[in-house]
Write an enzyme that holds these catalytic residues in place. Structure first.
Site, short mmCIF file in Angstrom:
data_model
loop_
_atom_site.label_atom_id
_atom_site.label_comp_id
_atom_site.label_asym_id
_atom_site.label_seq_id
_atom_site.Cartn_x
_atom_site.Cartn_y
_atom_site.Cartn_z
CG ASP A 63 6.77 -7.63 -1.69
OD1 ASP A 63 6.40 -6.45 -1.55
OD2 ASP A 63 7.92 -7.95 -2.04
CG ASP A 73 1.74 -4.96 0.84
OD1 ASP A 73 1.95 -4.08 1.70
OD2 ASP A 73 2.66 -5.63 0.32
#
Ligand SMILES: [Zn+2]
Length: 267
Positions: A209, A207
């Protein structure tokens, strides 16, 4: 320490979503340590002729959160089976838009932002290991050669968790020039160093952040989904890394003043 010190020379610590490594033919070894049980029984098997020990960092059913993983027991258990080199795949968030989900990074530095974790085996003697370069250059090179598309280098900041970062924390990390954020890379790396085991993190970006994401921030579901999608790729990289590591020359990670055998005898 275990009397099974010739079971494996290379260890793999599976991260989030990575709970088994061998397709078949592995044996389960239950190891007890002075620090309790490791996160799971250790699976010992052969990868292209190399004896490998595998343990899932969070337990087989992800029963250990990042701040409750029995790091000392797991590292001790691996070494007690003969392991001297450890590959540590882990899930990370990216702190830059240049590095997106699905990318592999072989970090060369870490920053410890954890708190309250036991991060040494040496409670009663003054042992200060060198940690300027926390990762083994030889293992990093083996991992990078096994994944030519991976990013060679980067700084991984390890947070306490289990919560994800706030947007402000994440932006602060990014402003420092740090690349990745993670919850398990410390104290694992320093415990490996104390036991004179080579160690390299193999970080899978799951992902972006909170500070660099335009959305709602990181979600647990997002992390698991990317990891699941990338798991077979990651296992292939680890398999090739193990084979490459078996062929490389010794490095300096096991150098240093303290005597691990004396430590083992003293606990
Ligand atoms: Zn090394």
């Amino acid at each position: 320490m275990s009397d099974q010190q010739d079971r494996a020379t290379i260890g793999v610590i599976g991260g989030t979503g990575f709970y088994s490594f061998f397709d078949s033919g592995s044996e389960e070894v239950v190891v007890d340590t002075p620090f309790g049980a490791p996160s799971a029984p250790i699976s010992v098997g052969t990868v292209d002729g190399v004896q490998v020990a595998f343990v899932p960092r969070h337990g087989r059913n992800h029963e250990y959160a990042p701040h409750t993983v029995p790091y000392r027991a797991t590292m001790w258990a691996l070494r007690s089976l003969g392991v001297r080199r450890v590959f540590a795949p882990c899930a990370v968030g990216s702190l830059t838009t240049d590095i997106g989900p699905g990318t592999l990074v072989i970090p060369d530095q870490l920053v410890d932002r954890t708190s309250g974790r036991t991060h040494t085996f040496f409670d009663t003697s003054a042992v200060h290991v060198s940690f300027a370069d926390p990762y083994c250059p030889q293992l990093r090179s083996a991992a990078h050669s096994a994944a030519p598309d991976s990013i060679d280098g980067g700084t991984m900041v390890v947070i306490e968790g289990p919560r994800f970062s706030t947007r402000a924390e994440s932006q602060w990390f990014a402003r420092q020039g740090w690349t990745l954020v993670n919850m398990t890379g410390h104290p694992e790396a320093v415990l490996a160093r104390e036991l004179k085991m080579c160690y390299a993190a193999v970080a899978l970006v799951t992902d972006t952040d909170a500070g660099v994401s335009e959305g709602e921030g990181v979600s647990e579901a997002e992390v698991y989904a990317v990891f699941e999608k990338s798991l077979e790729m990651l296992k292939g990289v680890l398999t090739r890394s193990v084979v490459a590591a078996d062929a490389i020359a010794d490095c300096d990670c096991a150098q240093g003043g303290h005597d691990v055998d004396a430590l083992i005898a003293s606990v």
